[in-house]
Scaffold this active site. Structure first.
Site, PDB file in Angstrom:
ATOM      1  N   ARG A 176     -23.180  12.118  -4.338  1.00 14.67           N
ATOM      2  CA  ARG A 176     -23.080  11.483  -5.652  1.00 14.67           C
ATOM      3  C   ARG A 176     -24.358  11.660  -6.484  1.00 14.67           C
ATOM      4  O   ARG A 176     -24.299  11.682  -7.712  1.00 14.67           O
ATOM      5  CB  ARG A 176     -22.729   9.998  -5.500  1.00 14.67           C
ATOM      6  CG  ARG A 176     -21.266   9.807  -5.095  1.00 14.67           C
ATOM      7  CD  ARG A 176     -20.870   8.366  -4.931  1.00 14.67           C
ATOM      8  NE  ARG A 176     -19.413   8.251  -4.852  1.00 14.67           N
ATOM      9  CZ  ARG A 176     -18.767   7.131  -4.570  1.00 14.67           C
ATOM     10  NH1 ARG A 176     -19.453   6.014  -4.350  1.00 14.67           N
ATOM     11  NH2 ARG A 176     -17.449   7.106  -4.523  1.00 14.67           N
ATOM     12  N   LYS A 197       0.451   3.435   4.550  1.00 15.78           N
ATOM     13  CA  LYS A 197       1.337   2.405   4.001  1.00 15.78           C
ATOM     14  C   LYS A 197       2.030   2.819   2.708  1.00 15.78           C
ATOM     15  O   LYS A 197       1.395   3.266   1.771  1.00 15.78           O
ATOM     16  CB  LYS A 197       0.545   1.118   3.741  1.00 15.78           C
ATOM     17  CG  LYS A 197       0.015   0.454   4.993  1.00 15.78           C
ATOM     18  CD  LYS A 197      -0.713  -0.846   4.637  1.00 15.78           C
ATOM     19  CE  LYS A 197      -1.208  -1.565   5.881  1.00 15.78           C
ATOM     20  NZ  LYS A 197      -1.885  -2.843   5.539  1.00 15.78           N
ATOM     21  N   GLY A 203     -10.591   8.945  -0.460  1.00 18.94           N
ATOM     22  CA  GLY A 203     -11.555   8.990   0.647  1.00 18.94           C
ATOM     23  C   GLY A 203     -11.093   9.753   1.865  1.00 18.94           C
ATOM     24  O   GLY A 203     -11.784  10.656   2.354  1.00 18.94           O
ATOM     25  N   GLY A 229     -10.653   4.843  -5.876  1.00 17.15           N
ATOM     26  CA  GLY A 229      -9.744   3.968  -6.620  1.00 17.15           C
ATOM     27  C   GLY A 229      -9.396   4.477  -8.005  1.00 17.15           C
ATOM     28  O   GLY A 229      -8.248   4.378  -8.445  1.00 17.15           O
TER      29      GLY A 229
END
Length: 396
Positions: free
Chosen positions: A36, A197, A354, A377
């Site tokens: 980053r 999920k 991720g 996100g």
């Protein structure tokens, strides 16, 4: 949307407040992965070349509006200086006299990192007064943190309404890649969505089946779809209460002419452990003690053929338990195949999230993809079709 970029800005002698994402992994007080930090280099270089003072705003961890010494950005300064190859100054606060004095002390072309913006409660509340206090130290605002763009915080959204606002080079790269993948893609477009999920990716699946030509579902969530179609999944992880939702997504895909790819065969084992004895099974032929841990070779081969017949690929989530051989084969094979197609100029491949980044790193193909987003996100919310406050605030 169209965005102001640094090409549009007069930088000479200006104080540039730059929102970056320096929420980096640390080990024993030192940065353990500088990805980053390196992502911010092009924007910093462009601002320095234009004669601006480069003033960096960032958050680290979750101090919840209080000063937590362990969450200071100070330890990141040496690693940033090493990446940039030049000195980086540090201010003990992001607003007030400490920030103002540090900014006054640097010259045009110098780089200054301000302390964690989340040490102030006004940051996450997007408090207008805190945004004004930040803005007092700048002449223009640059957002180079796509990964924080899904948060309407003072340093990611509020500042853009006070100062002339521009997209940084990393932000521009990310938005350009995402536009190519889903905004205005070359068709046919194939999506791969994996992970455990269905419940955490409902909005994503519902949105993608209205946008894509083809969608492959893998990972643990594929078990829920198989169960919804009446197949026995043995002792596999499965959200059985989501079966009707899975059937709804199958119907929605049909209504939108999105071809859905579910597993044709599966890899099972009685234990999820490295090197556990694995067997290839046809659908439904799963013993009660067996767990589905990867997609089978026939499923993988069909997915690779689907890539061959696509012009754009967007990928979020692995196809199996990739961290644990031998259950990494489907993910690794698909990743290598996609990379070869990109290198041959046959497909645009964009990936993010991720686990996806970790899987592509494990396969050694991150640099071969058209673009790999580390945004997490924000990448997921963008894929879901949601407006990102930090991006919307930059629109012309």
């Amino acid at each position: 949307m169209t965005f102001r970029t640094l090409d549009d800005a007069d930088l000479t002698g200006k104080r540039a407040l730059v929102r970056v994402d320096f929420n980096v992994p640390m080990h024993e007080g030192e940065v353990s992965d500088d990805t980053r930090l390196r992502a911010a280099v092009p924007t910093i270089a462009k601002l320095r070349a234009g004669g601006a003072k480069v003033i960096l705003l960032a958050h680290f961890d979750r101090p919840k509006g209080k000063v937590v010494p362990e969450m200071s950005l100070a330890p990141i300064t040496p690693a940033l200086a090493k990446v940039l190859g030049l000195p980086v100054a540090f201010a003990a606060d992001c607003v007030g006299p400490a920030a103002a004095d540090a900014i006054a002390a640097i010259r045009n072309g110098d780089v200054l990192l301000l302390e964690n913006v989340r040490f102030h409660a006004g940051e996450e509340k997007n408090d207008p007064e805190f945004a004004k206090a930040l803005a007092a130290n700048g002449d223009l605002y640059v957002n180079d943190a796509f990964s924080a763009a899904h948060r309407a915080h003072a340093s990611t959204e509020g500042l853009a309404h006070i100062l002339p606002a521009y997209a940084g080079e990393q932000m521009r790269l990310e938005l350009s890649a995402l536009e190519r993948a889903l905004g205005n893609p070359e068709r046919p477009v194939l999506g791969i969505v994996g992970g455990s999920k269905v419940s955490t990716k409902l909005d994503l699946l519902r949105h993608l089946v209205t946008k894509l030509d083809k969608l492959a579902i893998g990972g643990g969530m594929a078990n829920t779809f198989l169960y919804a179609q009446g197949h026995d999944v043995g002792a596999s992880y499965c959200e059985k209460d989501m079966a009707e939702t899975a059937r709804e997504i199958i119907r929605l895909a049909g209504q939108n002419n999105c071809k859905l790819f579910l597993p044709l065969d599966i890899v099972v084992a009685e234990k999820m452990a490295p090197g556990a004895p694995a067997r290839i099974r046809s659908l439904g032929a799963v013993d009660e003690h067996e767990r589905i841990l990867d997609a089978g070779p026939e499923t993988t081969e069909r997915l690779c053929r689907a890539m061959d017949n696509s012009k754009t690929l967007i990928w979020n989530g692995p196809l199996g338990v990739f961290e644990m051989p031998p259950f990494d084969k489907a993910t690794m094979s698909a990743a290598h195949h996609a990379a070869e197609l990109v290198k041959a100029g046959k497909i645009v491949a964009v990936a993010g999230g991720g686990d996806t980044v970790a899987a592509l790193n494990a396969a050694g193909v991150v640099d071969d993809f058209t673009f790999v987003s580390t945004a997490g996100g924000a990448f997921l919310e963008w894929m879901e079709g949601k407006e990102l406050p930090g991006v919307a605030a930059l629109s012309k």
